[in-house]
Design a protein around this motif. Structure first.
Motif, PDB file in Angstrom:
ATOM      1  N   GLN A  14      -8.092 -96.812  72.996  1.00 19.61           N
ATOM      2  CA  GLN A  14      -7.011 -95.956  73.473  1.00 19.61           C
ATOM      3  C   GLN A  14      -6.955 -96.020  74.990  1.00 19.61           C
ATOM      4  O   GLN A  14      -7.853 -95.535  75.668  1.00 19.61           O
ATOM      5  N   ALA A  15      -5.875 -96.603  75.490  1.00 18.56           N
ATOM      6  CA  ALA A  15      -5.686 -96.706  76.934  1.00 18.56           C
ATOM      7  C   ALA A  15      -4.870 -95.534  77.444  1.00 18.56           C
ATOM      8  O   ALA A  15      -3.976 -95.035  76.754  1.00 18.56           O
TER       9      ALA A  15
ATOM     10  N   ALA B  72       4.061-103.482  84.474  1.00 16.34           N
ATOM     11  CA  ALA B  72       3.817-104.092  83.168  1.00 16.34           C
ATOM     12  C   ALA B  72       3.242-103.032  82.232  1.00 16.34           C
ATOM     13  O   ALA B  72       2.874-101.935  82.660  1.00 16.34           O
ATOM     14  N   VAL B  73       3.150-103.403  80.980  1.00 15.96           N
ATOM     15  CA  VAL B  73       2.358-102.618  80.030  1.00 15.96           C
ATOM     16  C   VAL B  73       0.946-103.186  80.061  1.00 15.96           C
ATOM     17  O   VAL B  73       0.758-104.401  79.929  1.00 15.96           O
ATOM     18  N   TYR B  74      -0.016-102.317  80.263  1.00 19.84           N
ATOM     19  CA  TYR B  74      -1.406-102.730  80.377  1.00 19.84           C
ATOM     20  C   TYR B  74      -2.147-102.413  79.076  1.00 19.84           C
ATOM     21  O   TYR B  74      -2.028-101.306  78.533  1.00 19.84           O
ATOM     22  N   TYR B  75      -2.929-103.389  78.610  1.00 20.04           N
ATOM     23  CA  TYR B  75      -3.664-103.263  77.363  1.00 20.04           C
ATOM     24  C   TYR B  75      -5.156-103.447  77.629  1.00 20.04           C
ATOM     25  O   TYR B  75      -5.550-104.315  78.414  1.00 20.04           O
TER      26      TYR B  75
ATOM     27  N   GLY C 126      -6.036-102.455  72.149  1.00 13.35           N
ATOM     28  CA  GLY C 126      -5.483-101.120  72.120  1.00 13.35           C
ATOM     29  C   GLY C 126      -3.984-101.148  72.350  1.00 13.35           C
ATOM     30  O   GLY C 126      -3.402-102.176  72.670  1.00 13.35           O
ATOM     31  N   ARG C 127      -3.371-100.016  72.156  1.00 13.22           N
ATOM     32  CA  ARG C 127      -1.976 -99.874  72.520  1.00 13.22           C
ATOM     33  C   ARG C 127      -1.871 -99.800  74.028  1.00 13.22           C
ATOM     34  O   ARG C 127      -2.791 -99.369  74.694  1.00 13.22           O
TER      35      ARG C 127
END
Length: 120
Positions: free
Chosen positions: A4-5, A91-94, A111-112
């Motif tokens: 879980q980020a 950005a979206v970070y994972y 993770g999401r």
């Protein structure tokens, strides 16, 4: 296993954010963990990784000297401190976890993502 980020948000260029990733379901204290990001219409790319032993780290050239990856093995967590953020860091970070000790995976669990937006 779940990753879980959290910690994403919107900042102006030059600002800082700290991402956190909590792992549950098994221990990753002896294996590598890492962060990736994906900007709109771009492929997911490696950002930073931390090994399972001796705390070795690896960074993408684009974030070297600005981002720092750390981990808390006792709490099964990994962090990404991001300083001097630039619009191109948007950005979206994972976060990801590996089953081996290296700093660049391969990664078995993901993770999401959490969104990071940097405005100029």
């Amino acid at each position: 296993v779940q990753l879980q980020a959290s910690g994403g948000g919107s900042v102006q260029a030059g600002g800082s954010l700290r991402l956190s990733c909590a792992a549950s379901g098994r221990s990753f204290s002896s294996t590598g963990m890492g962060w990736f990001r994906q900007a709109p219409e771009k492929e997911r790319e490696f950002v930073a990784g931390i090994g399972g032993s001796a705390g070795s780290t690896s960074y993408a050239d684009s974030v070297k000297d600005r981002f720092t990856i750390t981990r808390d093995k006792a709490w099964n967590m990994v962090y990404l401190q991001m300083n001097n953020l630039k619009p191109e860091d948007t950005a979206v970070y994972y976060c990801a976890a590996s089953l081996i000790t290296g700093t660049r995976g391969p990664y078995a669990y993901w993770g999401r993502g959490t969104q990071v937006t940097v405005s100029s």
